[in-house]
Structures are given as structure tokens and as C-alpha cells.
Motif scaffolding. Structure first.
Motif, PDB file in Angstrom:
ATOM      1  N   HIS A 131      33.425  43.980  38.279  1.00 25.43           N
ATOM      2  CA  HIS A 131      32.008  43.973  38.661  1.00 25.43           C
ATOM      3  C   HIS A 131      31.098  44.033  37.431  1.00 25.43           C
ATOM      4  O   HIS A 131      30.067  43.349  37.372  1.00 25.43           O
ATOM      5  CB  HIS A 131      31.721  45.136  39.604  1.00 25.43           C
ATOM      6  N   ALA A 132      31.494  44.845  36.434  1.00 25.19           N
ATOM      7  CA  ALA A 132      30.685  44.939  35.217  1.00 25.19           C
ATOM      8  C   ALA A 132      30.687  43.616  34.451  1.00 25.19           C
ATOM      9  O   ALA A 132      29.666  43.225  33.871  1.00 25.19           O
ATOM     10  CB  ALA A 132      31.213  46.068  34.336  1.00 25.19           C
ATOM     11  N   LEU A 133      31.823  42.913  34.449  1.00 24.53           N
ATOM     12  CA  LEU A 133      31.888  41.623  33.757  1.00 24.53           C
ATOM     13  C   LEU A 133      31.089  40.559  34.496  1.00 24.53           C
ATOM     14  O   LEU A 133      30.439  39.705  33.875  1.00 24.53           O
ATOM     15  CB  LEU A 133      33.349  41.201  33.605  1.00 24.53           C
ATOM     16  N   LEU A 134      31.128  40.586  35.821  1.00 25.09           N
ATOM     17  CA  LEU A 134      30.303  39.661  36.603  1.00 25.09           C
ATOM     18  C   LEU A 134      28.829  39.875  36.300  1.00 25.09           C
ATOM     19  O   LEU A 134      28.059  38.910  36.149  1.00 25.09           O
ATOM     20  CB  LEU A 134      30.568  39.856  38.095  1.00 25.09           C
ATOM     21  N   GLU A 135      28.420  41.125  36.196  1.00 27.61           N
ATOM     22  CA  GLU A 135      27.021  41.430  35.891  1.00 27.61           C
ATOM     23  C   GLU A 135      26.610  40.894  34.523  1.00 27.61           C
ATOM     24  O   GLU A 135      25.430  40.611  34.295  1.00 27.61           O
ATOM     25  CB  GLU A 135      26.800  42.944  35.940  1.00 27.61           C
ATOM     26  N   ARG A 136      27.583  40.754  33.625  1.00 30.89           N
ATOM     27  CA  ARG A 136      27.305  40.239  32.285  1.00 30.89           C
ATOM     28  C   ARG A 136      27.413  38.714  32.221  1.00 30.89           C
ATOM     29  O   ARG A 136      27.357  38.142  31.138  1.00 30.89           O
ATOM     30  CB  ARG A 136      28.243  40.892  31.270  1.00 30.89           C
ATOM     31  N   GLY A 137      27.592  38.076  33.360  1.00 30.60           N
ATOM     32  CA  GLY A 137      27.550  36.618  33.415  1.00 30.60           C
ATOM     33  C   GLY A 137      28.873  35.908  33.260  1.00 30.60           C
ATOM     34  O   GLY A 137      28.898  34.677  33.105  1.00 30.60           O
TER      35      GLY A 137
ATOM     36  N   VAL B  39      36.985  44.626  45.772  1.00 24.46           N
ATOM     37  CA  VAL B  39      36.412  43.717  44.777  1.00 24.46           C
ATOM     38  C   VAL B  39      35.371  42.821  45.437  1.00 24.46           C
ATOM     39  O   VAL B  39      35.621  42.216  46.473  1.00 24.46           O
ATOM     40  CB  VAL B  39      37.518  42.866  44.114  1.00 24.46           C
ATOM     41  N   ARG B  40      34.215  42.714  44.810  1.00 24.55           N
ATOM     42  CA  ARG B  40      33.118  41.905  45.340  1.00 24.55           C
ATOM     43  C   ARG B  40      32.650  40.884  44.307  1.00 24.55           C
ATOM     44  O   ARG B  40      32.512  41.191  43.133  1.00 24.55           O
ATOM     45  CB  ARG B  40      31.932  42.806  45.721  1.00 24.55           C
ATOM     46  N   GLY B  41      32.425  39.646  44.747  1.00 27.19           N
ATOM     47  CA  GLY B  41      31.790  38.644  43.901  1.00 27.19           C
ATOM     48  C   GLY B  41      32.715  37.836  43.030  1.00 27.19           C
ATOM     49  O   GLY B  41      32.270  36.894  42.368  1.00 27.19           O
ATOM     50  N   ALA B  42      33.998  38.179  43.000  1.00 30.69           N
ATOM     51  CA  ALA B  42      34.953  37.432  42.173  1.00 30.69           C
ATOM     52  C   ALA B  42      35.972  36.745  43.058  1.00 30.69           C
ATOM     53  O   ALA B  42      36.242  37.159  44.181  1.00 30.69           O
ATOM     54  CB  ALA B  42      35.668  38.373  41.207  1.00 30.69           C
ATOM     55  N   ARG B  43      36.554  35.674  42.552  1.00 32.26           N
ATOM     56  CA  ARG B  43      37.723  35.082  43.189  1.00 32.26           C
ATOM     57  C   ARG B  43      38.876  36.079  43.034  1.00 32.26           C
ATOM     58  O   ARG B  43      39.126  36.587  41.945  1.00 32.26           O
ATOM     59  CB  ARG B  43      38.060  33.778  42.487  1.00 32.26           C
ATOM     60  N   THR B  44      39.564  36.377  44.121  1.00 28.54           N
ATOM     61  CA  THR B  44      40.647  37.348  44.072  1.00 28.54           C
ATOM     62  C   THR B  44      41.972  36.698  44.456  1.00 28.54           C
ATOM     63  O   THR B  44      42.018  35.815  45.317  1.00 28.54           O
ATOM     64  CB  THR B  44      40.382  38.538  44.999  1.00 28.54           C
TER      65      THR B  44
ATOM     66  N   ASP C 253      33.017  52.156  28.415  1.00 28.51           N
ATOM     67  CA  ASP C 253      32.473  51.133  27.519  1.00 28.51           C
ATOM     68  C   ASP C 253      33.341  49.890  27.415  1.00 28.51           C
ATOM     69  O   ASP C 253      33.048  48.982  26.637  1.00 28.51           O
ATOM     70  CB  ASP C 253      32.246  51.724  26.129  1.00 28.51           C
ATOM     71  N   GLU C 254      34.420  49.811  28.208  1.00 28.34           N
ATOM     72  CA  GLU C 254      35.325  48.667  28.105  1.00 28.34           C
ATOM     73  C   GLU C 254      34.637  47.318  28.298  1.00 28.34           C
ATOM     74  O   GLU C 254      34.896  46.375  27.546  1.00 28.34           O
ATOM     75  CB  GLU C 254      36.493  48.802  29.089  1.00 28.34           C
ATOM     76  N   PRO C 255      33.748  47.163  29.304  1.00 33.88           N
ATOM     77  CA  PRO C 255      33.095  45.852  29.457  1.00 33.88           C
ATOM     78  C   PRO C 255      32.292  45.429  28.232  1.00 33.88           C
ATOM     79  O   PRO C 255      32.223  44.234  27.913  1.00 33.88           O
ATOM     80  CB  PRO C 255      32.187  46.053  30.681  1.00 33.88           C
ATOM     81  N   ASP C 256      31.708  46.394  27.512  1.00 32.74           N
ATOM     82  CA  ASP C 256      30.965  46.063  26.305  1.00 32.74           C
ATOM     83  C   ASP C 256      31.913  45.604  25.199  1.00 32.74           C
ATOM     84  O   ASP C 256      31.591  44.680  24.439  1.00 32.74           O
ATOM     85  CB  ASP C 256      30.158  47.273  25.828  1.00 32.74           C
ATOM     86  N   VAL C 257      33.086  46.252  25.099  1.00 32.96           N
ATOM     87  CA  VAL C 257      34.086  45.845  24.115  1.00 32.96           C
ATOM     88  C   VAL C 257      34.531  44.411  24.397  1.00 32.96           C
ATOM     89  O   VAL C 257      34.627  43.574  23.485  1.00 32.96           O
ATOM     90  CB  VAL C 257      35.294  46.801  24.152  1.00 32.96           C
ATOM     91  N   ILE C 258      34.772  44.119  25.665  1.00 34.28           N
ATOM     92  CA  ILE C 258      35.220  42.783  26.053  1.00 34.28           C
ATOM     93  C   ILE C 258      34.133  41.748  25.781  1.00 34.28           C
ATOM     94  O   ILE C 258      34.383  40.697  25.182  1.00 34.28           O
ATOM     95  CB  ILE C 258      35.616  42.779  27.538  1.00 34.28           C
ATOM     96  N   ALA C 259      32.914  42.050  26.216  1.00 32.09           N
ATOM     97  CA  ALA C 259      31.816  41.093  26.071  1.00 32.09           C
ATOM     98  C   ALA C 259      31.545  40.743  24.609  1.00 32.09           C
ATOM     99  O   ALA C 259      31.160  39.613  24.292  1.00 32.09           O
ATOM    100  CB  ALA C 259      30.552  41.653  26.723  1.00 32.09           C
ATOM    101  N   ALA C 260      31.760  41.706  23.719  1.00 29.59           N
ATOM    102  CA  ALA C 260      31.507  41.467  22.302  1.00 29.59           C
ATOM    103  C   ALA C 260      32.599  40.624  21.647  1.00 29.59           C
ATOM    104  O   ALA C 260      32.408  40.119  20.536  1.00 29.59           O
ATOM    105  CB  ALA C 260      31.376  42.802  21.565  1.00 29.59           C
TER     106      ALA C 260
END
Length: 228
Positions: A57-63, A79-84, A30-37
């Protein structure tokens, strides 16, 4: 391998004992939900110690716009989709700032105090005006409630087998991850921090606690100290 750190099991093992294949299998939780909130929608996030990108990846999916940092090339390959960016957290200086700096995976409990200080300075250095630092802490009984184990709903078992003092307030922690087809172990060093010690460490870096994000206090939001 760093002194006091060790890992066993299939696949590549990083200098701090982390197994790339293991971390590729672990669920996000549930960490991405904690962060997003706790942060603005669409924020620019600097993720320090991203590993294989479980939270990335979960944070990217949340925009969110994520810049993911890790010292392991094998981890960053996943890692996919993020600057690394490959580099050590404690010495990182990108010359830019972010809305959110994320320091998860109990990294604030680094056994080496200079490494911890460097990590927190990195957090402050990259924090935009009005930005937030999100830090994941160990639970209060992390080093005392041992041995213990947790069976994940997906079918693997995590065991914290031991936590033994090695001097200077540092413990050597031994963990096991048992899957139906493979077993990984990791031995690492961690420094327990009381709430007062944690807040003092933040203060050294020009940060202060804004609020706790979880009831157990394991996730904390920090902000820059005014004038620091």
C-alpha cells in the motif's frame, strides 16, 4: 503448519506461523522510503511475500505499479489496489518480467536451502533487463543479541525471546508481539548467512550485489550477473 513453525494468538495463522491480525497492526516503518530511493520512479514491482500489504500500500501511494504475491489467501484478502497472486515464491513463474523484484521480511534466510535457492531463482527469472532485486537481510547480531525487546512508539512491544540451533546451520527463533489487548507469538526457522554466504547464494542464482542501501547492510540491491 510447517515443521518447526508455529504461531499463537487471535485470528488466522498461516503455515509459517504468521498471524494475519498481527501483521495488519504492524506499522510500515521506513522500508518504502528505502525502496523508493533505490529504484526508478513509477517502476513495475514484483513484491514476493507481500503479507497483508503493509509495504504494498505504501508503494502504491508512491506511484509504483505493484504485483503482490503471497501463499496465504487470508493475507491477500487484506491487500487493496494491487494485482494479487496466490502461490509459493520458490515455484513462481509468471512468464513476465519486472523492473524491480522485492524479497523482504528476511525471506532470503529461509531455513530450507532449497526454498532459498528457489526464491532467488524466482527473483532472477522475473527480472527485466537492467532491473534490480531488493533484498532485506537480517542484522549481524540478529541471532546473537538475544533475548532483546523493542517498544514501538505506537505502544506495542516486540521481543526476540530466543534463537536456538536445531542443526545444519539453522536456528529456531521465538518471537513475541505484546499489545495492550492481545499477544501473538511466532516460532520459525532461519539460517544465518555471512556476507560471503549471502553473496555466494546470489551468485548461484545469477545475481550479484550492486550496493547496500542502508548503513547496517540489512537492505541490499542486486543485479543480474552479466551473461548469466
Amino acid at each position: 503448519m510447517r515443521e518447526g513453525y508455529e504461531g499463537t494468538g487471535p485470528g488466522a495463522i498461516t503455515p509459517d506461523g504468521c498471524a494475519v491480525e498481527l501483521y495488519s497492526r504492524l506499522p510500515v516503518g521506513d522500508e518504502p522510503d528505502v525502496i523508493a530511493a533505490a529504484v526508478p520512479a513509477g517502476a513495475r514491482i514484483l513484491e514476493l511475500g507481500c503479507g497483508v500489504g503493509r509495504m504494498t500500500h505504501a508503494l502504491l501511494e508512491r506511484g509504483f505499479d505493484v504485483t503482490a504475491v503471497d501463499e496465504s489467501a487470508e493475507m491477500l484478502e487484506r491487500v487493496r489496489g494491487a494485482r494479487t497472486i496466490r502461490g509459493s515464491i520458490e515455484r513462481l513463474d509468471l512468464g513476465e518480467t519486472f523492473d524491480v523484484v522485492l524479497l523482504a521480511s528476511f525471506l532470503v534466510h529461509a531455513g530450507d536451502e532449497e526454498v532459498r535457492r528457489g526464491m532467488l531463482r524466482t527473483c532472477r527469472r522475473h527480472l527485466a533487463e537492467g532491473g534490480r532485486v531488493l533484498i532485506q537481510r537480517e542484522g549481524e547480531d540478529y541471532h546473537t543479541n538475544v533475548p532483546r525487546e523493542r517498544v514501538d512508539p505506537s505502544g506495542f512491544t516486540v521481543r526476540i525471546v530466543s534463537s536456538e540451533p536445531v542443526g545444519d546451520g539453522v536456528d529456531s527463533v521465538h518471537a513475541e508481539y505484546v499489545f495492550p489487548d492481545a499477544v501473538w507469538t511466532q516460532t520459525f526457522r532461519a539460517r544465518p548467512l555471512t556476507r560471503e554466504q549471502f553473496e555466494a547464494a546470489l551468485g548461484e542464482a545469477g545475481l550479484e550485489v550492486d550496493r547496500c542501501l542502508t548503513d547496517d547492510g540489512t537492505w541490499v540491491r542486486a543485479v543480474a550477473v552479466p551473461g548469466a
